[in-house]
Scaffold this active site. Structure first.
Site, PDB file in Angstrom:
ATOM      1  N   GLU A 144       0.812  -1.203   0.000  1.00  0.00           N
ATOM      2  CA  GLU A 144       0.000   0.000   0.000  1.00  0.00           C
ATOM      3  C   GLU A 144       0.848   1.257   0.000  1.00  0.00           C
ATOM      4  O   GLU A 144       1.940   1.283   0.558  1.00  0.00           O
ATOM      5  CB  GLU A 144      -0.907  -0.004   1.228  1.00  0.00           C
ATOM      6  CG  GLU A 144      -1.908  -1.137   1.149  1.00  0.00           C
ATOM      7  CD  GLU A 144      -2.871  -1.172   2.326  1.00  0.00           C
ATOM      8  OE1 GLU A 144      -4.068  -1.246   2.064  1.00  0.00           O
ATOM      9  OE2 GLU A 144      -2.428  -1.112   3.466  1.00  0.00           O
ATOM     10  N   CYS A 151       3.320   8.506   1.207  1.00  0.00           N
ATOM     11  CA  CYS A 151       3.952   7.538   2.113  1.00  0.00           C
ATOM     12  C   CYS A 151       4.072   6.220   1.353  1.00  0.00           C
ATOM     13  O   CYS A 151       3.063   5.668   0.909  1.00  0.00           O
ATOM     14  CB  CYS A 151       3.056   7.382   3.348  1.00  0.00           C
ATOM     15  SG  CYS A 151       3.632   6.103   4.472  1.00  0.00           S
ATOM     16  N   CYS A 185       7.186  -7.285   6.775  1.00  0.00           N
ATOM     17  CA  CYS A 185       8.391  -6.846   7.473  1.00  0.00           C
ATOM     18  C   CYS A 185       8.788  -7.944   8.435  1.00  0.00           C
ATOM     19  O   CYS A 185       7.948  -8.552   9.089  1.00  0.00           O
ATOM     20  CB  CYS A 185       8.126  -5.546   8.240  1.00  0.00           C
ATOM     21  SG  CYS A 185       9.618  -4.909   9.058  1.00  0.00           S
ATOM     22  N   CYS A 211       7.784  -5.671  15.161  1.00  0.00           N
ATOM     23  CA  CYS A 211       7.475  -4.752  16.259  1.00  0.00           C
ATOM     24  C   CYS A 211       6.078  -5.093  16.764  1.00  0.00           C
ATOM     25  O   CYS A 211       5.173  -5.364  15.970  1.00  0.00           O
ATOM     26  CB  CYS A 211       7.549  -3.299  15.787  1.00  0.00           C
ATOM     27  SG  CYS A 211       9.201  -2.875  15.197  1.00  0.00           S
ATOM     28  N   CYS A 266       2.742  -3.242  15.469  1.00  0.00           N
ATOM     29  CA  CYS A 266       2.656  -2.887  14.042  1.00  0.00           C
ATOM     30  C   CYS A 266       1.951  -3.976  13.246  1.00  0.00           C
ATOM     31  O   CYS A 266       2.337  -5.148  13.304  1.00  0.00           O
ATOM     32  CB  CYS A 266       4.063  -2.644  13.500  1.00  0.00           C
ATOM     33  SG  CYS A 266       4.091  -2.394  11.719  1.00  0.00           S
ATOM     34  N   CYS A 277      -0.900   5.342  10.024  1.00  0.00           N
ATOM     35  CA  CYS A 277       0.367   4.659  10.315  1.00  0.00           C
ATOM     36  C   CYS A 277       0.124   3.298  10.931  1.00  0.00           C
ATOM     37  O   CYS A 277      -0.656   3.175  11.867  1.00  0.00           O
ATOM     38  CB  CYS A 277       1.169   5.403  11.367  1.00  0.00           C
ATOM     39  SG  CYS A 277       1.605   7.023  10.941  1.00  0.00           S
TER      40      CYS A 277
HETATM   41  N1  SAH Z   1      10.001   0.161   9.333  1.00  0.00           N
HETATM   42  C1  SAH Z   1      10.177   1.561   9.455  1.00  0.00           C
HETATM   43  C2  SAH Z   1       9.256   2.363   8.583  1.00  0.00           C
HETATM   44  C3  SAH Z   1       7.837   1.912   8.465  1.00  0.00           C
HETATM   45  S1  SAH Z   1       6.837   2.038   9.901  1.00  0.00           S
HETATM   46  C4  SAH Z   1      10.063   1.990  10.904  1.00  0.00           C
HETATM   47  O1  SAH Z   1       9.682   1.174  11.723  1.00  0.00           O
HETATM   48  O2  SAH Z   1      10.408   3.127  11.184  1.00  0.00           O
HETATM   49  C5  SAH Z   1       6.507   3.786   9.979  1.00  0.00           C
HETATM   50  C6  SAH Z   1       6.132   4.294  11.367  1.00  0.00           C
HETATM   51  O3  SAH Z   1       4.825   3.821  11.768  1.00  0.00           O
HETATM   52  C7  SAH Z   1       7.096   3.797  12.428  1.00  0.00           C
HETATM   53  O4  SAH Z   1       7.462   4.824  13.303  1.00  0.00           O
HETATM   54  C8  SAH Z   1       6.262   2.759  13.117  1.00  0.00           C
HETATM   55  O5  SAH Z   1       6.739   2.489  14.378  1.00  0.00           O
HETATM   56  C9  SAH Z   1       4.893   3.372  13.095  1.00  0.00           C
HETATM   57  N2  SAH Z   1       3.825   2.431  13.410  1.00  0.00           N
HETATM   58  C10 SAH Z   1       3.798   1.107  13.194  1.00  0.00           C
HETATM   59  N3  SAH Z   1       2.643   0.579  13.650  1.00  0.00           N
HETATM   60  C11 SAH Z   1       1.917   1.594  14.144  1.00  0.00           C
HETATM   61  C12 SAH Z   1       0.602   1.677  14.725  1.00  0.00           C
HETATM   62  N4  SAH Z   1      -0.160   0.606  14.837  1.00  0.00           N
HETATM   63  N5  SAH Z   1       0.166   2.885  15.110  1.00  0.00           N
HETATM   64  C13 SAH Z   1       0.947   3.989  14.942  1.00  0.00           C
HETATM   65  N6  SAH Z   1       2.176   3.974  14.391  1.00  0.00           N
HETATM   66  C14 SAH Z   1       2.662   2.789  14.002  1.00  0.00           C
HETATM   67 FE1  SF4 Z   2       8.693  -3.343  10.447  1.00  0.00          FE
HETATM   68 FE2  SF4 Z   2       6.469  -2.294  11.435  1.00  0.00          FE
HETATM   69 FE3  SF4 Z   2       8.636  -2.501  12.969  1.00  0.00          FE
HETATM   70 FE4  SF4 Z   2       8.607  -0.709  10.963  1.00  0.00          FE
HETATM   71  S1  SF4 Z   2       7.282  -0.712  12.783  1.00  0.00           S
HETATM   72  S2  SF4 Z   2      10.263  -2.150  11.491  1.00  0.00           S
HETATM   73  S3  SF4 Z   2       7.367  -1.842   9.450  1.00  0.00           S
HETATM   74  S4  SF4 Z   2       7.472  -4.216  12.098  1.00  0.00           S
END
Ligand code: SAH
Ligand code: SF4
Length: 360
Positions: free
Chosen positions: A91, A104, A111, A115, A118, A338
């Site tokens: 997306e 974006c 991934c 995390c 996420c 996000c």
């Molecule tokens: N992998 C990279 C970039 C993609 S994620 C990273 O982790 O930075 C982009 C941003 O969205 C990151 O700061 C991530 O922590 C945040 N993010 C992921 N899941 C989220 C959620 N459920 N609510 C709000 N932000 C989130």
């Molecule tokens: Fe991967 Fe999501 Fe962690 Fe970014 S926030 S590194 S996309 S698992």
């Protein structure tokens, strides 16, 4: 074999054209047609010599990912669901604001970093996106938004904050970044292209040498103990090592600060004590902090911090002199906020569901 010209950055296209025995200026002409004008059909590149166009038709193509769905949310956010080779979907999201328009984009299908808050991480990892699949998101959005009349439809900024960890798909991401900055392609300023990383330290150093753009680092916790749980890659690159890399990056960065992203999770990382700990942690790094209200998704064990906690947290950071902003959550009605970008990923790691928020 047909070569997809979206795979090439400026140097790559120049080599390809040279190998065809054509003059170097042809590469620049072609690059402008493809990326500046968003043209996908050689036949319509009217100022290219007919023989040259015929040669290209015989050996090359301009192929971006296929648009499976696209749609606008009530607040003007626009989302594309794109099919990438191998059956996954990714997306990208356009976020219009009065002063700028931000796209974006994603760099991986899924991934691997898992995390715990996420949605992309929960799906596991399928594969790296190719250069054509990364830059293709900008190519498609530019064409589609450009065709829609009206102000506020121009992409002035790009953030690599969609699905995936850009620094774990380094070469393809850098080639796409170079195209974004190239005057014969998108001509964006380095300050307006932001790469967000979960903290891949060797990647941060390599980016500093290869193509420094604005850097956002997903911090999310003020201590290693908590960050180990939220952002598991912290076990490999702990906070001290990560902040050292941020300082090294600032030598070459187009901006004189790092943006730290900090997702606000109710009762997990959002108390007054966490704010104080965070202040002490980032003291040595020129930075801005961007608080991201957690965006829930099905199956998560987390809740978004209350408005009061977010505002108290942000006030205590601001009061201590760290410029802190709260990210507006937009596009929630189309799951474009996000961390809600899910696409549809074939999980080759089978790790989805391993972490649940409730474990924290
Ligand atoms: N992998 C990279 C970039 C993609 S994620 C990273 O982790 O930075 C982009 C941003 O969205 C990151 O700061 C991530 O922590 C945040 N993010 C992921 N899941 C989220 C959620 N459920 N609510 C709000 N932000 C989130
Ligand atoms: Fe991967 Fe999501 Fe962690 Fe970014 S926030 S590194 S996309 S698992």
């Amino acid at each position: 074999m047909t070569t997809n010209l979206l795979e090439f950055d400026g140097d790559g296209l120049a080599r390809f054209i040279n190998d065809l025995g054509e003059k170097p200026f042809r590469a620049r002409q072609l690059q402008r047609w493809i990326h500046r004008n968003g043209e996908g059909d050689f036949a319509r590149m009217s100022d290219l010599a007919k023989e040259f166009r015929d040669r290209l038709l015989g050996c090359a193509e301009i192929r971006a990912p296929r648009v499976l769905r696209s749609g606008e949310s009530a607040d003007g956010t626009y989302k594309w669901l794109l099919e990438v080779d191998g059956g996954s979907a990714i997306e990208s999201v356009f976020i219009p604001e009065s002063e700028r328009g931000t796209l974006c984009i994603s760099t991986q299908a899924g991934c691997a970093l898992d995390c715990s808050f996420c949605s992309t991480g929960k799906q596991g990892f399928n594969r790296n996106l190719s250069v054509a699949e990364i830059i293709g998101q900008l190519w498609i959005a530019n064409r589609e938004l450009g065709a829609q009349a009206g102000a506020g439809r121009v992409i002035s900024n790009v953030v690599l904050m969609g699905m995936g960890e850009p620094l774990l798909n380094f070469d393809n991401t850098v080639a796409a970044l170079r195209l974004m900055l190239d005057d014969n392609a998108y001509g964006l300023s380095r300050r307006r292209v932001t790469l967000s990383t979960s903290g891949i330290v060797p990647g941060i150093d390599a980016l500093r040498d290869a193509c420094p753009v604005a850097l956002a680092v997903s911090l999310h916790a003020p201590s290693d103990a908590l960050r180990d749980k939220l952002v598991p890659i912290n076990r490999k690159y702990p906070l001290r090592v990560l902040l050292d890399a941020c300082l090294r990056y600032l030598d070459r960065a187009p901006r004189d600060f790092i943006t730290f992203e900090y997702v606000m999770l109710d009762g997990v990382n959002d108390t007054a004590a966490h704010a104080q700990e965070l202040l002490a942690l980032v003291e040595r790094v020129p930075c801005k902090i961007n608080l991201i209200p957690f965006n829930p998704f099905p199956g998560t064990g987390y809740r978004r911090s209350s408005r009061e906690s977010i505002s108290a947290f942000s006030q205590s950071l601001n009061a201590a002199g760290i410029v802190t902003t709260v990210r507006k959550t937009r596009g929630e009605d189309i799951d474009a906020a996000c961390g809600q970008l899910a696409g549809q990923v074939i999980d080759r790691t089978r790790r989805a569901g391993k972490f649940v928020g409730a474990e924290i």
